[in-house]
Design an enzyme around this catalytic site. Structure first.
Site, PDB file in Angstrom:
ATOM      1  N   SER A 153       0.801  -1.222   0.000  1.00 36.17           N
ATOM      2  CA  SER A 153       0.000   0.000   0.000  1.00 36.17           C
ATOM      3  C   SER A 153       0.837   1.277   0.000  1.00 36.17           C
ATOM      4  CB  SER A 153      -0.957   0.029   1.200  1.00 36.17           C
ATOM      5  OG  SER A 153      -0.249   0.297   2.389  1.00 36.17           O
ATOM      6  N   LYS A 191       1.002   4.158   7.358  1.00 38.88           N
ATOM      7  CA  LYS A 191       0.243   4.980   6.425  1.00 38.88           C
ATOM      8  C   LYS A 191       0.671   6.444   6.546  1.00 38.88           C
ATOM      9  CE  LYS A 191      -2.634   1.936   4.612  1.00 38.88           C
ATOM     10  NZ  LYS A 191      -1.903   0.750   5.090  1.00 38.88           N
TER      11      LYS A 191
END
Length: 232
Positions: A153, A191
């Protein structure tokens, strides 16, 4: 030697950088090369990076720098990058008198298991191994630790599956920082951090993953990314 698709993509990126000053998005690359999915673009980008024609810059989305061009696009000259030359110890180039080898300070950090760059996984809580990192990477008074990345990701931030990320412990983050976030005291994920009023957005660096938004009380920052180690 590059394949036709690799060459076409390199030329497209080069032209966009010359015109706009920023690289195209993966969607724009997919359309320009008439590919049906972005996975094909990921493979081409990886191939160009492995061959030394481009490099992806960490901590920034859509950050691609062209290092060199093939002869068909203007020669093997470097673009926007000049390597630093380090003199070797060849027999015909003896070391000058009164000089000593430069010692590189290194530190051992605990590798606290794996961190999800994808779907969040169970929170990290144990030491699985240790890794040696340059001392300059962990300067300052804060504690540091390392994590093994699992998932894709964060690939557009230059973070790949299997990389080791170096984290400086911190409970605070600025917008845009890449952080280790603990969600609802159960899941840990790597993230990009953004505060939106009373909510926290955890944003991936891969368009295949949606941004997740939580009430601020549901997210606790565990640390900020300060370095990355990759083995081949």
């Amino acid at each position: 030697m590059l394949t036709k698709k690799q060459l076409d993509l390199l030329e497209f990126i080069h032209k966009r950088l010359q015109v706009d000053g920023v690289p195209p998005s993966f969607d724009e690359m997919k359309v320009a090369l008439d590919l049906r999915s972005k996975s094909g673009i990921h493979r081409l980008i990886t191939a160009l990076e492995e061959r030394g024609f481009i490099r992806r810059l960490a901590h920034r989305a859509r950050a691609i720098e062209i290092v060199k061009l093939p002869e068909s696009l203007g020669g093997e000259s470097t673009v926007g990058f000049q390597p630093r030359i380090i003199e070797g110890d060849r027999p015909d180039a003896p070391r000058p008198a009164n000089t000593e080898p430069v010692a590189v300070h290194a530190m051992e950090l605990p590798v606290m298991g794996r961190i999800a760059a994808g779907v969040p996984i169970e929170a990290i809580s144990h030491v699985s191994s240790h890794v040696s990192v340059p001392g300059a990477m962990v300067s300052g008074t804060s504690e540091h630790y390392a994590l093994e990345v699992k998932g894709d990701s964060m690939i557009e931030a230059g973070i790949n599956d299997g990389d080791i990320v170096v984290i400086r412990e911190s409970a605070a983050a600025d917008n845009g920082d890449i952080v280790v976030a603990l969600v609802e005291d159960q899941e840990a994920t790597l993230k990009r951090f953004f505060r939106r009023g009373n909510a926290i957005a955890l944003e991936a660096a891969n368009p295949a993953y949606e941004t997740r938004v939580f009430p601020e009380e549901k997210v606790r920052v565990q640390g900020r990314l300060v370095g990355l180690i990759r083995t081949y």
